[in-house]
Design a protein around this motif. Structure first.
Motif, PDB file in Angstrom:
ATOM      1  N   GLU A  85      96.146  -8.805  33.113  1.00 51.68           N
ATOM      2  CA  GLU A  85      97.413  -8.193  32.699  1.00 51.68           C
ATOM      3  C   GLU A  85      98.504  -9.249  32.594  1.00 51.68           C
ATOM      4  O   GLU A  85      99.294  -9.259  31.642  1.00 51.68           O
ATOM      5  N   ILE A  86      98.558 -10.121  33.586  1.00 56.15           N
ATOM      6  CA  ILE A  86      99.583 -11.166  33.589  1.00 56.15           C
ATOM      7  C   ILE A  86      99.395 -12.118  32.403  1.00 56.15           C
ATOM      8  O   ILE A  86     100.362 -12.482  31.717  1.00 56.15           O
ATOM      9  N   ASP A  87      98.163 -12.499  32.135  1.00 59.29           N
ATOM     10  CA  ASP A  87      97.903 -13.412  31.015  1.00 59.29           C
ATOM     11  C   ASP A  87      98.325 -12.791  29.689  1.00 59.29           C
ATOM     12  O   ASP A  87      98.924 -13.461  28.833  1.00 59.29           O
ATOM     13  N   ILE A  88      98.022 -11.502  29.524  1.00 58.08           N
ATOM     14  CA  ILE A  88      98.405 -10.823  28.281  1.00 58.08           C
ATOM     15  C   ILE A  88      99.921 -10.714  28.176  1.00 58.08           C
ATOM     16  O   ILE A  88     100.499 -10.911  27.097  1.00 58.08           O
ATOM     17  N   ALA A  89     100.582 -10.425  29.291  1.00 64.51           N
ATOM     18  CA  ALA A  89     102.037 -10.290  29.272  1.00 64.51           C
ATOM     19  C   ALA A  89     102.732 -11.600  28.955  1.00 64.51           C
ATOM     20  O   ALA A  89     103.691 -11.642  28.185  1.00 64.51           O
ATOM     21  N   LEU A  90     102.223 -12.688  29.518  1.00 63.55           N
ATOM     22  CA  LEU A  90     102.872 -13.983  29.332  1.00 63.55           C
ATOM     23  C   LEU A  90     102.524 -14.616  27.992  1.00 63.55           C
ATOM     24  O   LEU A  90     103.319 -15.346  27.412  1.00 63.55           O
ATOM     25  N   ASP A  91     101.338 -14.333  27.479  1.00 59.21           N
ATOM     26  CA  ASP A  91     100.904 -14.956  26.222  1.00 59.21           C
ATOM     27  C   ASP A  91     100.035 -13.976  25.436  1.00 59.21           C
ATOM     28  O   ASP A  91      98.813 -14.115  25.381  1.00 59.21           O
TER      29      ASP A  91
END
Length: 503
Positions: A200-206
């Motif tokens: 989720e964090i990876d998708i949100a940041l990039d």
């Protein structure tokens, strides 16, 4: 129908022996704290509740944090020191305490038709903790007024650190991501932090790097669209925290909007202390830090309230001094506001038909449609989860299923415990707000920008902010765990006539 798997409760996730040991330890600790509290001044007990309000310390009981439990253990000493209030049952200050006690009692009764005892227990503990903090604040307000700024000062360093975290996390979302995935987060952030994942964090940041050609569907604004909703079909539960959005930050909070409410309340409390007591530099630094954190959360509603509510307080203060001019000015402002809203909606009707505002309207429609069938008892704590999952596709077709609460503090009260809880909640919200307006009226002979006038206006701004925020978000009548002791303090000040305040 989508099958909903309940979150593991405290009872389900521990063995009988573990439950007995944990509850036994809590009971012993509560007795010790309650006994020691009788030897400590109310100002320092109030300070302890404020400090705990900031740090919380979550553990095995879910949203029922150590802060709430410790605050509840202070009820015996708080009640004992304010026992004379029972002699004046007509006092608004006493009535408010009785309303809180009545709500807690009704929430206990509502366990009979609730699906989750833990959720009902949290509601009861929240109400009892608010009552406890309020009684302590009442004792300090009437007997030791200079103890209020001292109690607030004790919490100031913790507020400043929390505010700095929001600012730093807004500047560096990767640091916020590291915090959310760390073991420390489970101590200071709400239990849902355990559901945050690296993907989720990876998708949100990039989004582009993580999703490639699918990045477009990850970007639509609006709560129902969400950052990931386009990747799921309508039978997939999602639980995306909005602080993962790089344009928002929450510090220890998982929701930037809730964080903005907390910092708004503590900014008002610190500003009030700056006007009324010593340590003005510390209180000023705390207030400025909190306001900076409000901006850093990325909450647009908070920025609107930050400007609008002080102006409304100023208008009320002006109106009590010059009623005719105030009425004319107020009417003109209301007319201009209505005209502005009509113009904006005419030019851009999509503001209502799409995005988070539209989602709120839809949620409220789900509640209103279910009212005739459940009007007396509501759904009971925990049952709303099943209802919204069953009804989701009828109201949000093609959107990933999400377990959203009603996003309205009044509707939430009805959903959890029925019409009695709704009526009590309305009274609990209204009484301190009306009291704050009366305090503004009592200062009408003072200069418009005098210390007492500013102080009464600050209390109104804070209480109105809690109400307005809760009418379209997931917070309760006292905000959330963090704001609870601060709202209790503000309510005690609002419900205490100026003539009874003792220095």
């Amino acid at each position: 129908m989508l099958k909903l798997e309940s979150d593991p409760s405290f009872l389900d996730s521990h063995t009988t022996l573990e439950i007995a040991l944990i509850l036994g330890g809590v009971a012993i600790g509560a007795l010790v704290v309650a006994a020691v509290a009788f030897r400590i001044r109310s100002r320092w007990l109030l300070a302890a509740t404020l400090v705990l309000g900031v740090v919380q310390l979550f553990g095995p009981f879910g949203f029922t944090s150590a802060a709430l439990l410790v605050t509840c253990t202070l009820l015996p000493v708080a009640f004992w020191r304010r026992r004379e209030d029972l002699r004046n049952l007509r006092s608004p200050a006493t009535i408010w305490a009785l309303l809180l006690a009545a709500l807690a009692a009704w929430q206990v009764v509502s366990v009979l038709w609730s699906a989750k005892v833990g959720a009902a227990g949290y509601g009861v503990i929240f109400s009892v903790a608010l009552l406890t903090a309020y009684l302590l604040a009442r004792d300090v307000v009437e007997r030791d007024a200079q103890g209020i700024p001292a109690a607030i000062a004790a919490a100031s360093p913790f507020v400043i650190v929390s505010a700095l975290l929001v600012i730093v996390f807004r500047i560096s979302p990767t640091l916020e991501a590291s915090y959310l995935l760390s073991p420390v987060a489970r101590l200071f952030s709400e239990p849902d932090v355990a559901l945050v994942t690296r993907s989720e964090i990876d998708i949100a940041l990039d989004p582009l790097g993580s999703l490639g050609v699918f990045s477009d569907v990850a970007r639509p604004p609006g709560a129902a669209g969400g950052l990931l909703a386009g990747l799921f079909d309508s039978t997939t539960l999602t639980n995306f925290q909005n602080v993962l959005d790089p344009t928002k930050a929450g510090g220890v909070f998982l929701n930037g909007n809730t964080a903005s409410l907390f910092f708004a309340v503590v900014a008002c409390v610190s500003a009030w202390a700056m006007v009324h007591g010593r340590l003005r530099v510390l209180h000023a630094i705390t207030a400025v830090s909190a306001i900076a954190a409000i901006v850093a959360t990325g909450s647009k509603t908070a920025l609107l309230l930050l400007v609008g509510l002080p102006l409304l307080a100023l208008l009320i203060a002006f109106a009590v001094r010059r009623p005719r001019a105030g009425a004319i000015t107020g009417s003109a402002i209301i007319a201009a506001g209505v005209a502005g809203v009509i113009a904006v909606l005419t030019i851009k009707p999509s503001l209502v038909s799409s995005g988070t505002l539209s989602d709120r309207f839809t949620l409220w429609r789900i509640v209103s449609d279910s009212f005739p069938e459940h009007w007396l008892l509501g759904f009971g704590f925990g049952n709303w989860r099943d209802h919204i999952v069953d009804e989701w596709t009828s109201y949000f077709p093609g959107v990933a299923t999400q377990i959203w609460p009603p996003h309205n503090l009044v509707l939430q009260a009805w959903v959890d415990a029925g019409i009695v809880a709704l009526i009590l909640t309305l009274a609990i919200v209204a009484l301190p707000l009306i009291g704050s307006v009366r305090r503004i009226g009592e200062a009408r002979r003072d200069p418009l920008f005098g210390g007492r006038s500013i102080g009464t206006g600050i209390v109104f701004v804070a209480l109105a902010w809690v109400l307005l925020h809760g009418m379209a978000d997931t917070t309760f009548f006292a905000g959330d765990n963090h704001t609870l002791p601060f709202v209790a303090l503000l309510s005690a000040v609002a419900l205490t006539p100026s003539s009874k305040l003792k220095s």
